[in-house]
Design an enzyme around this catalytic site. Structure first.
Site, short mmCIF file in Angstrom:
data_model
loop_
_atom_site.label_atom_id
_atom_site.label_comp_id
_atom_site.label_asym_id
_atom_site.label_seq_id
_atom_site.Cartn_x
_atom_site.Cartn_y
_atom_site.Cartn_z
N CYS A 85 9.11 -30.18 12.65
CA CYS A 85 8.42 -28.96 13.07
C CYS A 85 7.12 -28.78 12.27
O CYS A 85 6.16 -29.50 12.51
CB CYS A 85 9.35 -27.76 12.98
SG CYS A 85 8.75 -26.34 13.90
N HIS A 184 14.49 -29.68 15.17
CA HIS A 184 15.14 -29.48 13.87
C HIS A 184 16.47 -30.23 13.74
O HIS A 184 17.53 -29.63 13.95
CB HIS A 184 15.38 -27.98 13.65
CG HIS A 184 14.14 -27.20 13.48
ND1 HIS A 184 13.44 -27.17 12.30
CD2 HIS A 184 13.43 -26.44 14.34
CE1 HIS A 184 12.37 -26.43 12.43
NE2 HIS A 184 12.33 -25.97 13.67
N GLU A 186 17.96 -30.91 11.18
CA GLU A 186 18.72 -30.34 10.07
C GLU A 186 19.59 -29.16 10.49
O GLU A 186 20.45 -28.72 9.73
CB GLU A 186 17.78 -29.94 8.93
CG GLU A 186 16.97 -28.66 9.13
CD GLU A 186 15.75 -28.80 10.04
OE1 GLU A 186 15.61 -29.87 10.68
OE2 GLU A 186 14.96 -27.85 10.12
#
Lengths: 201, 302
Positions: A85, A184, A186
Site C-alpha cells: 500500500c 495488505h 499482513e
C-alpha cells in the site's frame, strides 16, 4: 536463523511482524522479526517490509530519522523489500499529482508509476480474490487481497513486471528483489508473499 | 500483462476492511481541523488523518448550546484540500447524520460525545454502515458495547477541549486494568464479568483471549504536548487524536510536527525532549474540578 525487519514509523507494523512470524513457521525455519525505527535497527536485517499507512507521513519521518537513504542503499545492494500500500508508493520511481503536491520523496527503486487512492475513498475499499502471475504450484490458488484506500500501478517499464491486476489495473508488481503490493497481505493469514520475500534471502 | 481472472466480486464494507482501515492509522496522530488551510498544515506536519469540524472542542465548550454535525460543505472543503483520510463527527445515536457523512464520502465517522447526544436510548448501529466508526469509551464495558455495535476503533473519551490529559489517562488505565483482570478467568467467570460490565459475552471473551481490545485503541481528549502523547502511547494507546491542542497553541505547525515525532519515538525520552524544545505556549487548559459535572463531555453516552 532468518532476520526480517518491518519499517516501524507508522501503520500496520505489528501485523507485518506477525505475518513474518507466521511465514517462518510455515517455512519450518527459525527466524526473528524486528521493528525498524532507527538506523541501528537495520543491523543484520536480511529482508524488509514497508507497511501500509500514510505514505506522506512515512516518507517524511524516514528522512527525518535518517533511514530513508540507508533503505534505498540496502535495497539496491539486493536486500529483498516488500512494500504494501503506502510501501508500494514509496518503492516507485514516479508518483502522481498527489505525491507531487505533498512533496513526498519516493525511494525510486521500482520502474513503475503509481496513483494514490486510485479506487476512491474508504467506502470504496474492498476485498477480492486475485490471480497472481508467479511460477509454482502454490500460486495457482487465488490470493485473498485486502484493498484499503489502495494505490495502483499505472505504468511499468524497464525491469519491472506486473504480477496481478484488478479490473485491468496493476495491483502487484515485482522487480528482482523488490515486491510491491497495492493490497495488505499482513491483514490475512496467507503468508505466500512474505515467504516469497524470505525465499529471496 | 498477467492474466486477469475475475474470481469473485469485490466485497465492500466488511469488518476486515473497517478494522483494517483503523489499523493503518496506528502509530499516527489524527488532528482536528476547521478549514482547508489547517488541514494542509496538519497533512504537512505528518498527520495520518484529519477530523473535519466547524469548531474545535474548546470552542464548542465555550459556545455552549447544541453542538451538531459540521456543515457538509465545510467537510467537503477539507476533503478536497488533502489526500490523507478525512473523518467527521456525528452526534451519539444520530444515524441520519452518519448517513449524510457516509454519502459525502468521509473515511471514518466519530460518533462523538463532543457533540450533543441525539438518542437517549441507542448509539448508532454501526454494523449497517460501509464506512468505519470510531467511538469513545471510559471503561471496558463501554468499549466492548461499542465494538459489539460495530465500532472499528475505540478511543478514550478523556475530557475534550480542556488541554488536560488526566481524564484520558484515567480511561486508558481503567481499560488496561479491566483487561488484565480477565486473565485466567474461565467462561463462567467471564460471563459474570460481562453481566457486571453490561456488555456482550462473546466480544469480552475475545478481549480475554487477545489480552487487548480486538480493535485499534487511540487516546483522545486533552492531549496538548508531545510528552502527553508519549505518555498515552506508553500506557498502550495505538495512536492519538489531538483536538484543540494544536490549533489553540502558539505555533500550530511546529507543535503538530513535534507531537507526530513524539508518537513515533514515544519510548525514547531524548527524542521527546528534543522535539519539545521551544514550542511556545500550549493551550491554556482547564482543571477538571472547575467544570460542573453536567458540563463534562465524557458523561455523555453510556
Amino acid at each position: 536463523m532468518l532476520k526480517a525487519g518491518v519499517v516501524a514509523v507508522q501503520g500496520a507494523v505489528t501485523e507485518h511482524l506477525e505475518a513474518f512470524e507466521r511465514a517462518f513457521s510455515d517455512m519450518g525455519r527459525k527466524g526473528q522479526a524486528v521493528p525498524v525505527r532507527r538506523l541501528r535497527d537495520l543491523g543484520g536485517v536480511q529482508a524488509l517490509a514497508i507497511p501500509g499507512g500514510e505514505s506522506t507521513t512515512i516518507s517524511r519521518l524516514l528522512q527525518k530519522f535518517g533511514l530513508f537513504d540507508e533503505i534505498g542503499k540496502r535495497a539496491r545492494e539486493g536486500m529483498p523489500v516488500l512494500g504494501t500500500c503506502a510501501g508500494l508508493v514509496l518503492l516507485s520511481r514516479e508518483g502522481d499529482e498527489e505525491v507531487r503536491r505533498t512533496k513526498t520523496r519516493l525511494l525510486g527503486l521500482v520502474d513503475m508509476a503509481v496513483a494514490r487512492n486510485a479506487f476512491g475513498r474508504q467506502k470504496e475499499s474492498f476485498e477480492a480474490d486475485i490471480a497472481v502471475d508467479l511460477p509454482g504450484e502454490e500460486w495457482r490458488r487465488p490470493y485473498p487481497a485486502v484493498f484499503i484506500r489502495a494505490p495502483v500501478v499505472t505504468r511499468v517499464w524497464g525491469g519491472c513486471r506486473a504480477l496481478a491486476c484488478v479490473e485491468g489495473r496493476i495491483v502487484l508488481a515485482g522487480q528482482g528483489n523488490l515486491v510491491a503490493a497495492a493490497f495488505h497481505p499482513e491483514l490475512t493469514t496467507d503468508t505466500r508473499l512474505h515467504r516469497l520475500l524470505l525465499g529471496m534471502i | 500483462m498477467p492474466l486477469e481472472i475475475d474470481l469473485s466480486k469485490l466485497r465492500h464494507g466488511t469488518e476486515l476492511l473497517k478494522r483494517g482501515f483503523a489499523r493503518m492509522q496506528k502509530g499516527g496522530v489524527i488532528m482536528d481541523v476547521v478549514n482547508a488551510e489547517q488541514a494542509r498544515v496538519a497533512e504537512g506536519a505528518g498527520a495520518v488523518a484529519v477530523m473535519a469540524l466547524e469548531r474545535v472542542p474548546a470552542d464548542i465548550r465555550a459556545a455552549g448550546g447544541v453542538a451538531r454535525m459540521a456543515d457538509p460543505q465545510k467537510v467537503q472543503e477539507i476533503m478536497d484540500a488533502v489526500t490523507v483520510p478525512v473523518m467527521a463527527k456525528c452526534r451519539i445515536g444520530h444515524f441520519a447524520e452518519a448517513q449524510v457523512l457516509e454519502a459525502l464520502g468521509v473515511d471514518m465517522i466519530d460518533e462523538s460525545e463532543v457533540l450533543t447526544p441525539a438518542d437517549p436510548f441507542f448509539h448508532v448501529d454501526k454494523r449497517r454502515f460501509t464506512v468505519p466508526f470510531v467511538c469513545g469509551a471510559r471503561d471496558l464495558g463501554e468499549a466492548v458495547r461499542r465494538v459489539w455495535e460495530g465500532a472499528a476503533m475505540v478511543r478514550t473519551k478523556g475530557e475534550a477541549g480542556t488541554g488536560n490529559v488526566v481524564e484520558a489517562v484515567r480511561h486508558q488505565r481503567t481499560i488496561n486494568g479491566q483487561v488484565k483482570e480477565l486473565s485466567g478467568k474461565d467462561d463462567d467467570e467471564l460471563f459474570k464479568v460481562a453481566r457486571r460490565l453490561e456488555c456482550d459475552f462473546e466480544v469480552l471473551k475475545e478481549v480475554a483471549r487477545l489480552r487487548r481490545l480486538p480493535v485499534v485503541n487511540f487516546a483522545a481528549g486533552g492531549i496538548a504536548t508531545p510528552a502527553d502523547a508519549a505518555l498515552m502511547m506508553q500506557l498502550g494507546s495505538d495512536g492519538v487524536f489531538v483536538g484543540s491542542g494544536i490549533f489553540k497553541s502558539d505555533d500550530p505547525e511546529r507543535r503538530a510536527k513535534a507531537i507526530v515525532e513524539a508518537v513515533m519515538h514515544f519510548d525514547d525520552p531524548r527524542v521527546v525532549g528534543e522535539v519539545s524544545k521551544g514550542l511556545g505556549t500550549a493551550m491554556k487548559g482547564l482543571e477538571i474540578p472547575a467544570i460542573p459535572k453536567e458540563q463534562r463531555l465524557q458523561e455523555r453516552g453510556w
